[in-house]
Design an enzyme around this catalytic site. Structure first.
Site, PDB file in Angstrom:
ATOM      1  N   TYR A  46      40.165  37.672  43.053  1.00  0.00           N
ATOM      2  CA  TYR A  46      40.809  36.590  42.436  1.00  0.00           C
ATOM      3  C   TYR A  46      41.782  37.171  41.399  1.00  0.00           C
ATOM      4  O   TYR A  46      42.172  36.367  40.588  1.00  0.00           O
ATOM      5  CB  TYR A  46      39.651  35.859  41.646  1.00  0.00           C
ATOM      6  N   ARG A  64      36.051  41.541  41.870  1.00  0.00           N
ATOM      7  CA  ARG A  64      36.436  40.243  41.552  1.00  0.00           C
ATOM      8  C   ARG A  64      38.017  40.472  41.356  1.00  0.00           C
ATOM      9  O   ARG A  64      38.647  39.332  41.114  1.00  0.00           O
ATOM     10  CB  ARG A  64      35.656  39.581  40.322  1.00  0.00           C
ATOM     11  N   CYS A 110      39.795  53.600  49.383  1.00  0.00           N
ATOM     12  CA  CYS A 110      41.122  53.555  50.142  1.00  0.00           C
ATOM     13  C   CYS A 110      41.819  52.492  50.168  1.00  0.00           C
ATOM     14  O   CYS A 110      42.066  51.889  51.321  1.00  0.00           O
ATOM     15  CB  CYS A 110      40.853  54.377  51.354  1.00  0.00           C
ATOM     16  N   GLU A 111      42.056  51.809  49.098  1.00  0.00           N
ATOM     17  CA  GLU A 111      42.594  50.335  49.065  1.00  0.00           C
ATOM     18  C   GLU A 111      43.581  50.310  47.674  1.00  0.00           C
ATOM     19  O   GLU A 111      43.090  50.439  46.571  1.00  0.00           O
ATOM     20  CB  GLU A 111      41.551  49.180  48.715  1.00  0.00           C
ATOM     21  N   TYR A 141      28.353  37.859  39.335  1.00  0.00           N
ATOM     22  CA  TYR A 141      28.931  37.818  40.459  1.00  0.00           C
ATOM     23  C   TYR A 141      29.863  39.533  40.715  1.00  0.00           C
ATOM     24  O   TYR A 141      30.765  39.660  41.103  1.00  0.00           O
ATOM     25  CB  TYR A 141      30.368  37.074  40.639  1.00  0.00           C
ATOM     26  N   GLY A 200      29.141  25.785  36.727  1.00  0.00           N
ATOM     27  CA  GLY A 200      30.490  25.761  36.578  1.00  0.00           C
ATOM     28  C   GLY A 200      31.254  26.075  35.239  1.00  0.00           C
ATOM     29  O   GLY A 200      32.296  26.298  35.133  1.00  0.00           O
ATOM     30  N   GLU A 206      23.234  23.689  37.093  1.00  0.00           N
ATOM     31  CA  GLU A 206      23.082  24.777  37.833  1.00  0.00           C
ATOM     32  C   GLU A 206      24.042  25.891  37.100  1.00  0.00           C
ATOM     33  O   GLU A 206      24.700  26.403  38.015  1.00  0.00           O
ATOM     34  CB  GLU A 206      23.227  24.664  39.190  1.00  0.00           C
ATOM     35  N   PRO A 207      23.767  26.373  36.089  1.00  0.00           N
ATOM     36  CA  PRO A 207      24.622  27.223  35.395  1.00  0.00           C
ATOM     37  C   PRO A 207      24.307  28.715  36.070  1.00  0.00           C
ATOM     38  O   PRO A 207      23.268  29.112  36.139  1.00  0.00           O
ATOM     39  CB  PRO A 207      24.303  27.453  33.868  1.00  0.00           C
TER      40      PRO A 207
HETATM   41  C1  LIG Z   1      28.468  28.697  42.523  1.00  0.00           C
HETATM   42  C2  LIG Z   1      27.502  27.483  42.323  1.00  0.00           C
HETATM   43  C3  LIG Z   1      26.843  27.081  40.921  1.00  0.00           C
HETATM   44  C4  LIG Z   1      27.043  28.215  39.799  1.00  0.00           C
HETATM   45  O1  LIG Z   1      28.205  28.201  39.191  1.00  0.00           O
HETATM   46  P1  LIG Z   1      28.738  29.017  37.990  1.00  0.00           P
HETATM   47  O2  LIG Z   1      30.083  28.993  37.775  1.00  0.00           O
HETATM   48  O3  LIG Z   1      28.077  30.373  38.209  1.00  0.00           O
HETATM   49  O4  LIG Z   1      27.880  28.464  36.940  1.00  0.00           O
HETATM   50  C5  LIG Z   1      25.816  26.402  40.933  1.00  0.00           C
HETATM   51  N1  LIG Z   1      25.634  25.557  41.868  1.00  0.00           N
HETATM   52  C6  LIG Z   1      26.314  25.514  43.095  1.00  0.00           C
HETATM   53  C7  LIG Z   1      25.974  24.652  44.052  1.00  0.00           C
HETATM   54  C8  LIG Z   1      27.239  26.625  43.305  1.00  0.00           C
HETATM   55  O5  LIG Z   1      27.796  26.898  44.460  1.00  0.00           O
END
Ligand SMILES: *Cc1c(COP(=O)(O)O)cnc(C)c1O
Length: 431
Positions: free
Chosen positions: A334, A330, A361-362, A390, A248, A290-291
């Site tokens: 978003y 994206r 075509c959007e 992404y 995140g 978990e980056p």
């Molecule tokens: C999307 C996600 C991530 C990675 O998030 P980032 O914002 O890309 O760092 C890590 N763990 C889980 C469970 C996710 O769904």
């Protein structure tokens, strides 16, 4: 420039890791994803070093492959000492086929299929992140059938609302991911897991969202996980030794976005954790993170060829490019902001106000609106920065547009890592 690995060379062209973007486009065609491997490595090293320095032994970053999953990324992640997350049999197969050790894979997902669970257990996936009780039963059964004890983390929802986009906010109590603490269900989930044969609970997982800039949300998350772990200890006598905080951390897409000091944030989280554990007399858990985005986003640049410009008099000007929402959805999803420049005239004044439109075509097929770049001629190379995360991962064949190639650059050299999709590829599945 937004990132240090980008520069303008003496021809006035954008250079990525020292390599001329126009040369890359000429050699490999457009649209083209360019991934700077050296930048990916630097990003990995930031996490590995900070987690080693500030967090308990065994703490480790896991690359969230959903951000950018292809074979060529896994040797890089492995050699930098990281584990990895996968969210489907497809991601697992990609990592394994690139030689990534199964023992360093963590298998995620809200609805893993029976086949994915059975295969994963047999392949020796290091840990499953179990999302719900239904899955727990299948996992226990498959592990017993395979004669193994499968390590698991339990995904819980901490009930936090970090200030990020609705679509990428996953920590709220009513989220579809994991089991909520607030309703008491996470405790029941833990009780069920602890009495399931074939699995060993090693701790808890929670992921609060993506593109988060401040450490406070992560500190709140640590508080809630620790509170929960304490009540599990009291109620069930189980002491969880691993907390997985998910991913995140945000990255800047435009100059006005904040820059995140990841090492400083990890330090703040570590100090917070230590204080909380001391207060609760809870043994310091090892931490997993978990980056995804913060590992690959700023290593990526997408190159397009400009089709031309179109000015609707009295309204606005468009620059059309030979890709768009098919390689980068994206903005359509978003309204994400991007930094765009004319890579062929990178030192010319960026004074042409325009909207960058794709070829689908959007009317939503745009990459950026009302931005300024040096006015392009047909064939100029348009670069969109920070597209490592992404973009390829979310690409599609909408309008039967072919997927671009991906080139990795390192130490001044480029190599093709994913070839451009062909019409034959596109038709190959149709009988
Ligand atoms: C999307 C996600 C991530 C990675 O998030 P980032 O914002 O890309 O760092 C890590 N763990 C889980 C469970 C996710 O769904």
């Amino acid at each position: 420039m937004l990132y240090d690995n980008l520069s303008i060379n003496d021809k006035g062209h954008l250079a990525i890791g020292g390599i001329d973007a126009c040369d890359l486009a000429a050699e490999y065609g457009t649209p083209l994803y360019v991934l700077d491997e050296d930048q990916v490595r630097k990003n990995c090293q930031t996490y590995v070093a900070a987690m080693k320095k500030y967090l308990p032994e065994g703490s480790m970053p896991l690359y969230a492959g959903k951000a950018l999953c292809f074979r060529g990324i896994y040797p890089v992640i492995d050699s930098e000492g990281m584990g990895a997350d996968v969210v489907s049999g497809g991601e697992a197969a990609t990592a394994l086929s690139a030689g990534f050790p199964a023992s360093k894979l963590f298998f995620h997902g809200t609805n893993k299929t029976d086949d994915e669970i059975a295969n994963g257990v047999r392949q020796g996936i290091g840990c499953f992140v179990v999302d719900n009780t239904n899955e727990l039963e299948v996992l226990g059964r498959e592990a017993q059938a395979a004669g193994v004890v499968q390590k698991i983390l339990l995904r819980v929802t901490v009930g936090l609302d970090p200030h990020t986009l609705e679509a990428i906010n996953t920590g709220r109590v009513d989220s579809q991911f994991g089991v909520p603490i607030e309703t008491g269900q996470a405790l029941a989930f833990t009780r069920a897991a602890l009495s399931t044969s074939g699995v060993e609970v090693i701790g808890f997982h929670s992921h609060i969202g993506s593109q988060i800039f401040e450490p406070d949300s992560f500190c709140d998350q640590v508080d809630r996980l620790l509170d929960f772990a304490c009540s599990v200890r009291n109620e069930l006598g189980f002491v969880a030794g691993t907390f997985n905080l998910g991913g995140g951390f945000g990255v800047p897409y435009v100059e006005s976005d904040p820059k995140v000091d990841i090492a400083a944030n990890i330090r703040a989280i570590a100090e917070h954790l230590e204080a909380g554990c001391a207060k609760a007399d809870y043994p310091l858990p090892r931490i997993l993170m978990e980056p995804g985005r913060s590992i690959v986003a700023n290593a990526g640049v997408t190159l397009y060829a400009a089709g031309g410009t179109k000015t609707v008099e009295g309204y606005r000007s468009y620059v059309t490019v030979d890709g768009g929402m098919t390689d980068n959805p994206r903005y359509a999803l978003y309204k994400s902001a991007y930094t765009v420049l004319n890579a062929s005239r990178a030192s010319a004044p960026a004074d042409f106000l325009c909207t960058i439109a794709g070829r689908c075509c959007e009317s939503g097929d745009r990459i950026a609106e009302e931005i300024r770049i040096a006015e392009p001629r047909r064939g100029d190379i348009i670069a969109v920065l920070t597209t490592g995360a992404y973009n390829f991962a979310m690409s599609s064949n909408y309008n039967r547009v072919l997927r671009p190639a991906l080139v990795m650059v390192s130490q001044g050299k480029a190599r093709l890592a994913i070839r451009r999709q062909t019409i034959e590829d596109l038709l190959a599945l149709e009988l």
